[in-house]
Design a protein around this motif. Structure first.
Motif, PDB file in Angstrom:
ATOM      1  N   THR A   1       0.840  -1.189   0.000  1.00 51.73           N
ATOM      2  CA  THR A   1       0.000   0.000   0.000  1.00 51.73           C
ATOM      3  C   THR A   1       0.880   1.246   0.000  1.00 51.73           C
ATOM      4  N   THR A   2       0.324   2.334  -0.460  1.00 53.10           N
ATOM      5  CA  THR A   2       1.055   3.597  -0.494  1.00 53.10           C
ATOM      6  C   THR A   2       0.539   4.523   0.588  1.00 53.10           C
ATOM      7  N   SER A   3       1.442   4.997   1.411  1.00 56.08           N
ATOM      8  CA  SER A   3       1.110   5.918   2.495  1.00 56.08           C
ATOM      9  C   SER A   3       1.733   7.278   2.194  1.00 56.08           C
ATOM     10  N   SER A   4       0.962   8.355   2.393  1.00 58.64           N
ATOM     11  CA  SER A   4       1.489   9.697   2.140  1.00 58.64           C
ATOM     12  C   SER A   4       2.644  10.024   3.075  1.00 58.64           C
ATOM     13  N   ARG A   5       2.667   9.370   4.210  1.00 59.01           N
ATOM     14  CA  ARG A   5       3.712   9.655   5.206  1.00 59.01           C
ATOM     15  C   ARG A   5       4.920   8.737   5.067  1.00 59.01           C
ATOM     16  N   ARG A   6       4.678   7.475   4.733  1.00 62.66           N
ATOM     17  CA  ARG A   6       5.761   6.501   4.743  1.00 62.66           C
ATOM     18  C   ARG A   6       6.125   5.968   3.363  1.00 62.66           C
ATOM     19  N   GLY A   7       5.407   6.360   2.349  1.00 60.42           N
ATOM     20  CA  GLY A   7       5.670   5.820   1.030  1.00 60.42           C
ATOM     21  C   GLY A   7       5.057   4.437   0.878  1.00 60.42           C
ATOM     22  N   MET A   8       5.712   3.561   0.131  1.00 63.03           N
ATOM     23  CA  MET A   8       5.187   2.214  -0.075  1.00 63.03           C
ATOM     24  C   MET A   8       5.594   1.286   1.062  1.00 63.03           C
ATOM     25  N   VAL A   9       4.612   0.577   1.603  1.00 60.80           N
ATOM     26  CA  VAL A   9       4.864  -0.356   2.706  1.00 60.80           C
ATOM     27  C   VAL A   9       4.149  -1.668   2.422  1.00 60.80           C
ATOM     28  N   VAL A  10       4.652  -2.732   3.026  1.00 58.09           N
ATOM     29  CA  VAL A  10       3.976  -4.024   2.924  1.00 58.09           C
ATOM     30  C   VAL A  10       2.634  -3.910   3.636  1.00 58.09           C
ATOM     31  N   ARG A  11       1.602  -4.354   2.979  1.00 54.62           N
ATOM     32  CA  ARG A  11       0.232  -4.171   3.475  1.00 54.62           C
ATOM     33  C   ARG A  11      -0.026  -4.932   4.774  1.00 54.62           C
ATOM     34  N   SER A  12      -0.813  -4.306   5.646  1.00 53.00           N
ATOM     35  CA  SER A  12      -1.299  -4.958   6.862  1.00 53.00           C
ATOM     36  C   SER A  12      -2.741  -5.404   6.614  1.00 53.00           C
ATOM     37  N   PHE A  13      -3.082  -6.593   7.064  1.00 51.82           N
ATOM     38  CA  PHE A  13      -4.420  -7.134   6.873  1.00 51.82           C
ATOM     39  C   PHE A  13      -5.129  -7.264   8.214  1.00 51.82           C
ATOM     40  N   GLY A  14      -6.339  -6.718   8.285  1.00 54.79           N
ATOM     41  CA  GLY A  14      -7.139  -6.858   9.478  1.00 54.79           C
ATOM     42  C   GLY A  14      -8.039  -8.083   9.398  1.00 54.79           C
ATOM     43  N   GLU A  15      -8.764  -8.347  10.476  1.00 51.58           N
ATOM     44  CA  GLU A  15      -9.647  -9.519  10.517  1.00 51.58           C
ATOM     45  C   GLU A  15     -10.710  -9.457   9.429  1.00 51.58           C
ATOM     46  N   THR A  16     -11.258  -8.264   9.201  1.00 51.76           N
ATOM     47  CA  THR A  16     -12.281  -8.095   8.161  1.00 51.76           C
ATOM     48  C   THR A  16     -11.709  -8.388   6.781  1.00 51.76           C
ATOM     49  N   ASP A  17     -10.463  -7.958   6.561  1.00 52.50           N
ATOM     50  CA  ASP A  17      -9.800  -8.232   5.271  1.00 52.50           C
ATOM     51  C   ASP A  17      -9.692  -9.735   5.038  1.00 52.50           C
ATOM     52  N   VAL A  18      -9.234 -10.449   6.068  1.00 52.82           N
ATOM     53  CA  VAL A  18      -9.023 -11.892   5.936  1.00 52.82           C
ATOM     54  C   VAL A  18     -10.344 -12.613   5.684  1.00 52.82           C
ATOM     55  N   GLU A  19     -11.400 -12.190   6.392  1.00 51.18           N
ATOM     56  CA  GLU A  19     -12.714 -12.817   6.195  1.00 51.18           C
ATOM     57  C   GLU A  19     -13.211 -12.611   4.766  1.00 51.18           C
ATOM     58  N   ALA A  20     -13.001 -11.396   4.239  1.00 49.61           N
ATOM     59  CA  ALA A  20     -13.434 -11.100   2.870  1.00 49.61           C
ATOM     60  C   ALA A  20     -12.627 -11.907   1.853  1.00 49.61           C
ATOM     61  N   LEU A  21     -11.328 -12.030   2.089  1.00 55.42           N
ATOM     62  CA  LEU A  21     -10.476 -12.806   1.187  1.00 55.42           C
ATOM     63  C   LEU A  21     -10.874 -14.278   1.192  1.00 55.42           C
ATOM     64  N   TYR A  22     -11.159 -14.805   2.379  1.00 53.00           N
ATOM     65  CA  TYR A  22     -11.549 -16.211   2.486  1.00 53.00           C
ATOM     66  C   TYR A  22     -12.864 -16.457   1.745  1.00 53.00           C
ATOM     67  N   ALA A  23     -13.830 -15.542   1.915  1.00 55.64           N
ATOM     68  CA  ALA A  23     -15.126 -15.694   1.245  1.00 55.64           C
ATOM     69  C   ALA A  23     -14.954 -15.650  -0.267  1.00 55.64           C
ATOM     70  N   ALA A  24     -14.106 -14.736  -0.740  1.00 50.53           N
ATOM     71  CA  ALA A  24     -13.866 -14.624  -2.186  1.00 50.53           C
ATOM     72  C   ALA A  24     -13.183 -15.875  -2.712  1.00 50.53           C
ATOM     73  N   ARG A  25     -12.229 -16.407  -1.943  1.00 50.02           N
ATOM     74  CA  ARG A  25     -11.518 -17.612  -2.370  1.00 50.02           C
ATOM     75  C   ARG A  25     -12.473 -18.794  -2.511  1.00 50.02           C
ATOM     76  N   ILE A  26     -13.381 -18.942  -1.541  1.00 53.98           N
ATOM     77  CA  ILE A  26     -14.335 -20.053  -1.580  1.00 53.98           C
ATOM     78  C   ILE A  26     -15.256 -19.945  -2.792  1.00 53.98           C
ATOM     79  N   LEU A  27     -15.721 -18.728  -3.077  1.00 53.10           N
ATOM     80  CA  LEU A  27     -16.599 -18.532  -4.233  1.00 53.10           C
ATOM     81  C   LEU A  27     -15.899 -18.918  -5.538  1.00 53.10           C
ATOM     82  N   ILE A  28     -14.651 -18.489  -5.667  1.00 50.28           N
ATOM     83  CA  ILE A  28     -13.888 -18.807  -6.875  1.00 50.28           C
ATOM     84  C   ILE A  28     -13.632 -20.305  -6.983  1.00 50.28           C
TER      85      ILE A  28
END
Length: 210
Positions: free
Chosen positions: A69-96
């Motif tokens: 991700t790109t941060s105005s303060r830190r530039g490009m950083v490795v993305r952090s994933f929250g619980e909601t992100d992981v749940e959404a990714l898992y749901a998308a993976r199952i559908l596919i």
């Protein structure tokens, strides 16, 4: 510079950007570049022995993959994933995976040759899943991805496979930072393979959701 030289330079630049992309992607997925890590092109260029330009191009691709991700303060950083992100990714993976498995099954693509590939990948996954070093965990997740990729690739829909690969890579950047025993995932994969061998479409789909 003539046209031939210009084309050669473009190919070299493209190759370096691809190499940088693959190396940085592997480091992120393997947990060697943890979430929040700042991707500084000049420093990475020294590390990889190339100029900053291919690094910047690689980082843009990683951002498109959802790994950076790109941060105005830190530039490009490795993305952090929250619980909601992981749940959404898992749901998308199952559908596919559900759609891909149904398409592949109906086309008769889960033949003995593919079943052998599933078994080989599962054996490697099982070997590394109960170990606890970062390297072992990285390899276990690598074989985990390979197993699920075989499921989706069997549908022979490249655009779906590419989307699935991005989703699984994002999910595994979270898992690699959580040490533990991944033997449960081995059992889940075994259930999927058993259902494939039994030729039971509904059980394959059900096993995906466990």
């Amino acid at each position: 510079m003539d046209l031939t030289e210009n084309n050669t330079m473009t190919m070299i630049k493209t190759t370096l950007a691809e190499q940088a992309y693959q190396e940085l992607r592997n480091r992120i997925i393997q947990g060697r570049l943890p979430e929040g890590f700042r991707l500084l092109p000049n420093e990475l260029a020294v590390d990889l022995g190339i100029s900053p330009t291919p690094i910047k191009e690689a980082c843009l691709r990683l951002e498109a993959d959802g790994l950076v991700t790109t941060s105005s303060r830190r530039g490009m950083v490795v993305r952090s994933f929250g619980e909601t992100d992981v749940e959404a990714l898992y749901a998308a993976r199952i559908l596919i995976e559900k759609g891909a498995v149904e398409a592949a099954f109906d086309a008769g693509r889960f033949d003995l040759t593919l079943q052998k590939k599933f078994a080989e990948t599962l054996a490697q996954h099982k070997y590394f899943a109960t170990h606890h070093s970062l390297d072992d965990l990285s390899k276990a997740l690598q074989h985990d991805r390979a197993f699920h990729s075989l499921l989706v690739d069997a549908a022979q829909m490249p655009i779906i496979s590419e989307t699935h690969a991005r989703i699984v890579a994002q999910t595994h950047t979270v898992f690699v930072s959580l040490p533990g025993d991944y033997s449960r995932s081995v059992a889940e994969h075994q259930s999927i393979l058993d259902a494939i061998k039994a030729g039971d479409r509904d059980k394959i789909v059900q096993a995906l959701k466990t």
